[in-house]
Design a protein around this motif. Structure first.
Motif, PDB file in Angstrom:
ATOM      1  N   ASN A  55     -10.985-102.397 -22.511  1.00 33.44           N
ATOM      2  CA  ASN A  55      -9.982-101.299 -22.683  1.00 33.44           C
ATOM      3  C   ASN A  55     -10.059-100.554 -21.440  1.00 33.44           C
ATOM      4  O   ASN A  55      -8.998-100.267 -20.638  1.00 33.44           O
ATOM      5  N   ASN A  56     -11.326 -99.734 -20.867  1.00 34.23           N
ATOM      6  CA  ASN A  56     -11.275 -99.191 -19.787  1.00 34.23           C
ATOM      7  C   ASN A  56     -11.543 -99.528 -18.519  1.00 34.23           C
ATOM      8  O   ASN A  56     -12.197-100.705 -18.573  1.00 34.23           O
ATOM      9  N   LYS A  91     -20.373 -91.205 -26.680  1.00 34.03           N
ATOM     10  CA  LYS A  91     -18.983 -91.192 -27.320  1.00 34.03           C
ATOM     11  C   LYS A  91     -18.323 -89.849 -27.287  1.00 34.03           C
ATOM     12  O   LYS A  91     -17.229 -89.494 -27.232  1.00 34.03           O
ATOM     13  N   THR A 121     -18.451 -98.105 -25.986  1.00 34.11           N
ATOM     14  CA  THR A 121     -18.209 -97.487 -26.962  1.00 34.11           C
ATOM     15  C   THR A 121     -17.447 -96.155 -26.726  1.00 34.11           C
ATOM     16  O   THR A 121     -16.685 -95.467 -27.275  1.00 34.11           O
ATOM     17  N   ASN A 131     -15.865-101.771 -26.889  1.00 35.62           N
ATOM     18  CA  ASN A 131     -14.706-101.625 -26.235  1.00 35.62           C
ATOM     19  C   ASN A 131     -14.817-102.629 -24.859  1.00 35.62           C
ATOM     20  O   ASN A 131     -14.945-102.065 -23.949  1.00 35.62           O
ATOM     21  N   SER A 137     -17.299 -88.645 -24.150  1.00 35.60           N
ATOM     22  CA  SER A 137     -16.110 -89.216 -23.543  1.00 35.60           C
ATOM     23  C   SER A 137     -14.800 -89.086 -24.246  1.00 35.60           C
ATOM     24  O   SER A 137     -13.544 -89.309 -23.760  1.00 35.60           O
ATOM     25  N   GLY A 138     -14.919 -87.910 -25.239  1.00 40.81           N
ATOM     26  CA  GLY A 138     -13.899 -87.454 -25.922  1.00 40.81           C
ATOM     27  C   GLY A 138     -13.490 -86.285 -25.621  1.00 40.81           C
ATOM     28  O   GLY A 138     -12.305 -85.855 -25.504  1.00 40.81           O
ATOM     29  N   ASP A 153     -14.514 -93.590 -24.836  1.00 40.80           N
ATOM     30  CA  ASP A 153     -13.426 -93.394 -24.837  1.00 40.80           C
ATOM     31  C   ASP A 153     -12.670 -93.084 -23.403  1.00 40.80           C
ATOM     32  O   ASP A 153     -11.543 -92.722 -23.204  1.00 40.80           O
ATOM     33  N   CYS A 154     -13.648 -92.972 -22.249  1.00 37.31           N
ATOM     34  CA  CYS A 154     -13.015 -92.635 -20.830  1.00 37.31           C
ATOM     35  C   CYS A 154     -13.576 -93.439 -20.072  1.00 37.31           C
ATOM     36  O   CYS A 154     -14.802 -94.166 -20.483  1.00 37.31           O
TER      37      CYS A 154
END
Ligand code: NCD
Length: 362
Positions: A6-7, A95, A120, A3, A98-99, A122-123
């Motif tokens: 993206n964040n 991971k 990796t 990633n 962060s979900g 997601d936040c």
């Protein structure tokens, strides 16, 4: 899939501009003036705190910051009670969290580990200390303390004393203060605990005057700010090496008598014995107030990082060189071997994207 862009993440403060830091400092100032105006600002948001290493101030100030903004928290402060104890790698643990969470704060004993997690996650991910490498939110705390107590971040003579080799707060603070006009540094340590070469490069590149000295007694009179640090026992290869280094520097009333009336004493805490308790009542001792500033700057940071339109910076600017190993044995790439080996630069010298150490091309 990594990633890379993206964040919004805060891994190294120097990934952002000074004006971004200044906006955070101003925001913290506004929060301090009227904290009750923010009690619902993060309502419905969840922060995950993953502390693989002991912490009091960083962890609790992040937690109180989120609670004071009306959000909630999940996480662990003892990896032995999480799946880490079953052998789970950083990638999988972070991971998953962060979900669940909207923002994640992570501290880990290995350099580069938080960037590895951010690859990796997601936040948004915040580095709350990665081994002896960096500690950007302590530096934001230090900058807010300096701004509020000295009125300006320019033209300061800063003495840093103690474990300059292993102290991540020292590394982050030097990198940040090198961005302000007129900063000069006095580096006070034993030769064994001197500043690493890659941080000295930052000083030289910025053209900031600095001196390396071994006597606190001789240096204290010339300083506007004295940043004391503890000897980082947990980062020594053996207890004997730690024993040789401990107890060299103790700030006491006698040394304070030689300091300017306007000098302030900072310390990221915890203290061991490097500041005598008798100094606590001196009006120039700022370390307890500094810890409180840390909560307000973290409120400002959480608010900013949860904003949709927040500035995003790339996590990786270099390339993969999987055949190349990082020269730093304490780098995360040696522990979590699935990680791609990202390096900046080309030619004969590469810089590891995780721990910033320089490596000669094999
Ligand atoms: C520092 C750290 O963890 O690097 N503590 C903190 O976050 N306030 C300093 C230290 O442990 O010596």
């Amino acid at each position: 899939m990594a990633n890379l862009y993206n964040n919004l993440n805060l891994i190294d403060l120097n990934d952002y501009s000074v004006s971004w830091w200044e906006k955070l400092l101003d925001r913290a100032h506004e929060i301090m003036a009227d904290p009750s105006a923010y009690v619902e600002s993060c309502k419905g948001k969840i922060m995950g705190t993953l502390f693989y290493e002991p912490s009091t101030r960083t962890q609790m100030s992040f937690q109180t910051a989120m609670l004071r903004l009306g959000g909630t928290i999940i996480g662990f402060d003892n990896p032995a009670t999480s799946s880490v104890a079953k052998g789970e790698n950083i990638k999988d643990t972070t991971k998953i969290v962060s979900g669940y969470a909207d923002i994640m704060v992570m501290r880990h004993p290995v350099a580069g580990s938080v960037k590895a997690a951010a690859l990796t996650a997601d936040c948004p991910v915040i580095n709350a200390g990665d081994g002896g490498h960096l500690h950007p939110t302590q530096t934001l705390t230090d900058l807010l303390t300096l701004k509020e107590e000295k009125g300006s971040l320019e033209g300061l003579c800063i003495g840093l004393c103690g474990d300059l080799k292993n102290g991540r707060t020292v590394h982050s603070l030097i990198k940040a203060m090198s961005c302000f006009k007129g900063t000069s540094f006095v580096l006070i340590s034993t030769p064994e605990l001197a500043l690493p070469a890659y941080i000295k490069d930052v000083l030289s590149a910025g053209g900031h005057p600095y001196k390396e000295v071994s006597s606190l007694d001789d240096a204290v009179g010339m300083l506007d700010v004295l940043y004391m640090t503890r000897i980082q026992r947990e980062r020594f290869a053996s207890p004997e090496e730690y024993e040789k280094q401990k107890g060299h520097y103790i700030l006491d009333k006698k040394k304070m008598a030689k300091a300017k009336e306007s000098m302030i004493v900072l310390h990221p805490l915890p203290r061991v014995d490097e500041i005598a308790i008798e100094v606590d009542d001196d009006p120039r001792a700022m370390y307890f107030k500094q810890a409180k500033y840390g909560m307000y700057i973290r409120m400002a940071l959480i608010l900013t990082m949860l904003e949709e339109n927040s500035l995003k910076v790339p996590l990786i600017t270099g390339k993969v060189h999987n055949h190349q190993k990082c020269s730093n044995p304490l780098c995360i790439t040696h522990k979590e071997t699935y990680l791609p080996h990202y390096f900046r630069g080309d030619g004969t010298m590469l810089e590891c994207e995780y721990c910033d150490e320089r490596t000669l091309v094999e």
